[in-house]
Design an enzyme around this catalytic site. Structure first.
Site, mmCIF file in Angstrom:
data_model
loop_
_atom_site.group_PDB
_atom_site.id
_atom_site.type_symbol
_atom_site.label_atom_id
_atom_site.label_comp_id
_atom_site.label_asym_id
_atom_site.label_seq_id
_atom_site.Cartn_x
_atom_site.Cartn_y
_atom_site.Cartn_z
ATOM 1 N N HIS A 131 0.803 -1.229 0.000
ATOM 2 C CA HIS A 131 0.000 0.000 0.000
ATOM 3 C C HIS A 131 0.835 1.279 0.000
ATOM 4 O O HIS A 131 0.304 2.344 -0.331
ATOM 5 C CB HIS A 131 -0.923 0.034 1.221
ATOM 6 C CG HIS A 131 -1.992 -1.009 1.223
ATOM 7 N ND1 HIS A 131 -2.856 -1.196 0.165
ATOM 8 C CD2 HIS A 131 -2.333 -1.941 2.163
ATOM 9 C CE1 HIS A 131 -3.696 -2.189 0.458
ATOM 10 N NE2 HIS A 131 -3.386 -2.653 1.658
ATOM 11 N N ASP A 167 -3.792 -10.718 -1.905
ATOM 12 C CA ASP A 167 -4.245 -10.120 -0.648
ATOM 13 C C ASP A 167 -5.713 -9.734 -0.752
ATOM 14 O O ASP A 167 -6.198 -9.392 -1.826
ATOM 15 C CB ASP A 167 -3.389 -8.879 -0.387
ATOM 16 C CG ASP A 167 -3.418 -8.391 1.035
ATOM 17 O OD1 ASP A 167 -4.437 -7.783 1.425
ATOM 18 O OD2 ASP A 167 -2.426 -8.570 1.757
ATOM 19 N N HIS A 169 -6.959 -7.080 0.243
ATOM 20 C CA HIS A 169 -6.999 -5.658 -0.088
ATOM 21 C C HIS A 169 -6.350 -5.411 -1.442
ATOM 22 O O HIS A 169 -5.378 -6.074 -1.809
ATOM 23 C CB HIS A 169 -6.256 -4.840 0.972
ATOM 24 C CG HIS A 169 -6.786 -5.009 2.357
ATOM 25 N ND1 HIS A 169 -6.326 -5.986 3.222
ATOM 26 C CD2 HIS A 169 -7.757 -4.323 3.028
ATOM 27 C CE1 HIS A 169 -6.984 -5.898 4.378
ATOM 28 N NE2 HIS A 169 -7.855 -4.905 4.276
ATOM 29 N N ASP A 257 -5.130 -12.574 4.219
ATOM 30 C CA ASP A 257 -6.221 -11.967 4.964
ATOM 31 C C ASP A 257 -7.589 -12.158 4.310
ATOM 32 O O ASP A 257 -8.585 -11.597 4.778
ATOM 33 C CB ASP A 257 -5.961 -10.487 5.220
ATOM 34 C CG ASP A 257 -5.320 -9.769 4.054
ATOM 35 O OD1 ASP A 257 -5.195 -10.378 2.976
ATOM 36 O OD2 ASP A 257 -4.938 -8.595 4.213
#
Length: 393
Positions: A131, A167, A169, A257
């Site tokens: 990120h 991921d 995200h 996750d």
């Protein structure tokens, strides 16, 4: 090319700590390596453990602005430096520059080993901090090690690099770093940005319209997607675009996750589904780019029940010696979890009994996941010369 497998590891990597209550706790890395060791994964004859050195300024500025590096250095004594530092997601901690630089150095070392032919695959489970942006920290990430390693590989003359992000995200920082670079294909499979940070990763984000249309592929899945649906969606999108792009090397971010117990997201995979995703990426690396595969960790906040099992499976898969899902977890490892005072009940086996069978995507079914697949295929497949409506593509 050597058939060795490099695992980048040093206990110093545990220094990336944002405080005891922060979700990104380095205990997850320690428990993973201890579990992998106790199950014999790290004793594989092909596997070599290498210690990283911190990334220097020349490496870090391949992606990050020099003023941002200076802000990270100053932050522990000047908490008002800005640049996304000092927030709940990205709290300031002692030696944060050194810790983030060491993780980045580990990822670049992994890329270097594969590039130089000294390893067929290389892993840094502490990496995958996807990120971080050019001038700011974001989403628990200070330096974007994945983007820096890709930029380093570009400097070595690669013309086609694929980055695949598993991921939960969206891999926004890596996508942003290469959104206008047609040499880098970023593929992200994540929970819909309608319900999850960072709020990006819509299928229509397909690359810079003037310089690199088709260089970004985003598969945004609805809340509750389970193993079978995730694998159905992955298979409907990712292999096709990778085969069309024909990367010379693949970098994969394997955040775990998307697990059904993860406290920060809402997909419903088990460790069995995650193990299947790692196997799929391993097979694609061998099929498409002669096995040149750089493997990173990423997110994952089930510190006891998810991350250690998922990434032990990942290490075993990368090493070419997958573990039987029914493998029992050693009592010594479970006792260690209890001694540490961790609240979660330690698991007893390497499986959760997840069902990983799936039917391949076609145009004759209609579900929330299938609608997500079709939206991604229609947004991106024409750029690769693929038919979005043809399940053979």
């Amino acid at each position: 090319m050597s058939d060795a497998i490099t695992v980048v590891w040093d206990d110093s990597l545990l220094g990336y700590t944002m405080g005891g209550d922060h979700p990104l706790h380095p205990v997850r890395l320690d428990l993973t390596m201890r579990l992998a060791d106790s199950l014999g994964v790290l004793g594989n004859d092909r596997l070599e453990l290498l210690k990283p050195t911190p990334a220097d300024v020349d490496l870090l500025t391949l992606v990050h602005d020099p003023a941002y590096l200076e802000a990270v250095r100053r932050a522990p004594t000047d908490p008002g430096v800005g640049h996304g530092l000092g927030t709940a997601d990205n709290p300031i901690f002692e030696d944060m520059y050194d810790a983030a630089a060491l993780i980045t150095g580990g990822t670049v070392l992994a890329a270097q080993r594969v590039h130089e032919g000294q390893a067929q695959h290389a892993v840094n489970i502490s990496g995958g901090l996807h990120h971080a942006m050019r001038s700011s920290a974001s989403g628990f990430c200070v330096f974007n090690d994945a983007a820096i390693a890709i930029a380093w590989l570009l400097g070595k003359g690669y013309e086609r690099i694929a980055y695949v992000d598993l991921d939960v995200h969206h891999g926004d920082g890596v996508q942003a770093a290469f959104y206008d670079d047609p040499r880098v294909l970023t593929v992200s499979v994540h929970q819909t940005p309608l319900t999850l940070f960072p709020g990006t990763g819509y299928p229509e984000e397909t690359g810079d319209p003037d310089k690199a249309m088709g260089s970004a592929v985003n598969l945004a899945l609805p809340n509750g997607t389970d193993d079978s649906a995730w694998l159905r969606a992955f298979t409907a999108v990712v292999p096709g675009v990778l085969r069309a792009f024909q990367p010379q090397i693949i970098v994969t971010q394997c955040g775990c996750d998307a697990h059904h117990e993860d406290p920060l997201a809402d997909l419903s995979l088990t460790v069995d589904g995650q193990r299947a995703s790692y196997k799929a990426m391993h097979e694609l690396a061998h099929e498409i780019c002669e096995g040149r595969w750089v493997v990173l960790g990423g997110g994952g906040y089930g510190l006891v029940r998810c991350v250690p099992r998922a990434w032990t499976h990942l290490l075993a898969e990368v090493a070419g010696a997958p573990l039987d899902p029914a493998t029992e977890i050693p009592e010594s490892w479970r006792e260690d979890v209890v001694r540490r005072g961790l609240r979660a009940r330690p698991p007893t086996h390497m499986t959760e009994g997840g069902y990983t069978g799936f039917s391949r995507w076609d145009t004759f079914t209609e579900s929330r996941v299938d609608r997500a697949v079709m939206r991604t295929r229609r947004a991106t497949f024409p750029y690769f010369g693929l038919d979005p409506d043809d399940p053979r593509d």
